[in-house]
Design a protein around this motif. Structure first.
Motif, PDB file in Angstrom:
ATOM      1  N   VAL A 270       1.246  -1.180   0.308  1.00 30.18           N
ATOM      2  CA  VAL A 270       0.273  -0.213   0.340  1.00 30.18           C
ATOM      3  C   VAL A 270       0.933   1.107   0.097  1.00 30.18           C
ATOM      4  O   VAL A 270       0.685   2.427  -0.845  1.00 30.18           O
ATOM      5  CB  VAL A 270      -0.921   0.319   1.357  1.00 30.18           C
ATOM      6  N   LEU A 271       2.224   1.187   0.870  1.00 36.72           N
ATOM      7  CA  LEU A 271       3.110   2.419   1.054  1.00 36.72           C
ATOM      8  C   LEU A 271       3.191   2.451  -0.160  1.00 36.72           C
ATOM      9  O   LEU A 271       4.186   3.744  -1.063  1.00 36.72           O
ATOM     10  CB  LEU A 271       3.406   2.694   1.761  1.00 36.72           C
TER      11      LEU A 271
ATOM     12  N   ARG B  79      -0.885   9.754  -0.782  1.00 33.68           N
ATOM     13  CA  ARG B  79      -0.077  10.383   0.008  1.00 33.68           C
ATOM     14  C   ARG B  79      -1.003  10.763   1.403  1.00 33.68           C
ATOM     15  O   ARG B  79      -0.917   9.980   2.162  1.00 33.68           O
ATOM     16  CB  ARG B  79       0.218  11.182   0.059  1.00 33.68           C
TER      17      ARG B  79
ATOM     18  N   GLN C 291      -3.948   9.371   2.207  1.00 30.73           N
ATOM     19  CA  GLN C 291      -4.642   8.074   2.282  1.00 30.73           C
ATOM     20  C   GLN C 291      -3.560   7.084   3.192  1.00 30.73           C
ATOM     21  O   GLN C 291      -4.519   6.576   4.210  1.00 30.73           O
ATOM     22  CB  GLN C 291      -4.891   6.861   0.982  1.00 30.73           C
ATOM     23  N   LYS C 292      -2.199   7.361   2.870  1.00 30.05           N
ATOM     24  CA  LYS C 292      -1.443   6.345   3.476  1.00 30.05           C
ATOM     25  C   LYS C 292      -1.097   7.486   4.702  1.00 30.05           C
ATOM     26  O   LYS C 292      -0.810   6.475   5.701  1.00 30.05           O
ATOM     27  CB  LYS C 292       0.525   6.928   2.663  1.00 30.05           C
ATOM     28  N   GLU C 293      -1.296   8.078   4.475  1.00 25.05           N
ATOM     29  CA  GLU C 293      -0.697   9.554   6.354  1.00 25.05           C
ATOM     30  C   GLU C 293      -2.216   8.410   6.860  1.00 25.05           C
ATOM     31  O   GLU C 293      -1.878   8.692   8.052  1.00 25.05           O
ATOM     32  CB  GLU C 293      -1.351  10.995   5.881  1.00 25.05           C
TER      33      GLU C 293
ATOM     34  N   ASN D 198       7.216   9.917   4.276  1.00 24.87           N
ATOM     35  CA  ASN D 198       5.716   9.689   3.749  1.00 24.87           C
ATOM     36  C   ASN D 198       5.419  10.998   2.105  1.00 24.87           C
ATOM     37  O   ASN D 198       5.077  10.465   1.379  1.00 24.87           O
ATOM     38  CB  ASN D 198       4.053   9.447   4.119  1.00 24.87           C
TER      39      ASN D 198
ATOM     40  N   ASP E 101       7.569  10.054  -0.413  1.00 30.37           N
ATOM     41  CA  ASP E 101       7.152   8.281  -1.272  1.00 30.37           C
ATOM     42  C   ASP E 101       8.204   7.264  -0.705  1.00 30.37           C
ATOM     43  O   ASP E 101       8.786   6.793  -1.568  1.00 30.37           O
ATOM     44  CB  ASP E 101       7.225   8.469  -2.988  1.00 30.37           C
TER      45      ASP E 101
ATOM     46  N   CYS F 160       8.312   6.266   2.404  1.00 35.39           N
ATOM     47  CA  CYS F 160       7.565   5.653   4.237  1.00 35.39           C
ATOM     48  C   CYS F 160       7.773   3.812   3.969  1.00 35.39           C
ATOM     49  O   CYS F 160       8.152   3.256   4.748  1.00 35.39           O
ATOM     50  CB  CYS F 160       6.134   5.612   4.439  1.00 35.39           C
ATOM     51  N   ALA F 161       7.952   3.210   2.978  1.00 33.71           N
ATOM     52  CA  ALA F 161       8.164   2.466   2.386  1.00 33.71           C
ATOM     53  C   ALA F 161       9.261   1.389   2.288  1.00 33.71           C
ATOM     54  O   ALA F 161      10.292   0.468   2.949  1.00 33.71           O
ATOM     55  CB  ALA F 161       7.530   1.496   1.070  1.00 33.71           C
TER      56      ALA F 161
END
Length: 176
Positions: free
Chosen positions: A44-45, A52, A54-56, A79, A82, A84-85
């Protein structure tokens, strides 16, 4: 592959200034553990079509109350870029910064049989004294060594195993 050292270094410097470098290390380790155990989260990340924001929200639900506010803000900044993964890689880079700053050396020890706690502690003391650093041991059992120990640091390898001696003898016989 992206070099994660600058990102780790940034948090580490903040940790040193605030005397929370060890806390940040532990929290990054915990986050990295979550990343390693939950491949869906990583997917997802990394997914480019997930916004972003939604990821946050996911990061907030999982980590906002679980980590230091600075570490959470750090996750949010990652995040926004890009990245964070890549927390497991950032944790490894942070650990290198931490170990270097605190004069900690990771030493790999290979033994033919399991070492008991006293043997590990004695070996740790000897190596710490010899290296003039705090030593963390990664002890691995390798029955092929027959007997003895192989100690590997960043700077040297000490191979005092029966297998190494046998191989050395074999090379000497070949030369004769």
């Amino acid at each position: 592959m992206i070099d994660m050292m600058p990102y780790a270094q940034a948090l580490f410097e903040i940790g040193i200034e605030s005397q929370k470098d060890a806390i940040y290390l532990d929290q990054l380790k915990a986050c990295a553990s979550v990343w390693m155990s939950d491949q869906e989260l990583v997917a997802v990340l990394k997914h480019p079509k997930i916004k972003r924001e939604q990821k946050e929200q996911i990061l907030s639900a999982c980590f906002e109350k679980a980590v230091d506010p600075v570490v959470f803000r750090y996750l949010r900044v990652l995040n926004q870029h890009d990245l964070c993964a890549y927390i497991p890689e950032i944790y490894q880079a942070y650990k290198k910064c931490y170990d270097k700053y605190h004069h900690i050396e990771m030493v790999e020890v290979y033994s033919a049989a399991s070492l008991d706690a006293k043997q590990v502690e004695d070996l740790k003391k000897v190596l710490s004294k010899r290296l003039h650093k705090t030593v963390e041991l990664d002890v691995k059992v390798d029955p092929k060594l027959i007997a003895g120990l192989k100690v590997q640091t960043a700077d040297f390898v000490l191979d005092n195993t029966v297998l190494a001696r046998a191989n050395e003898m074999k090379e000497q016989i070949k030369k004769s």
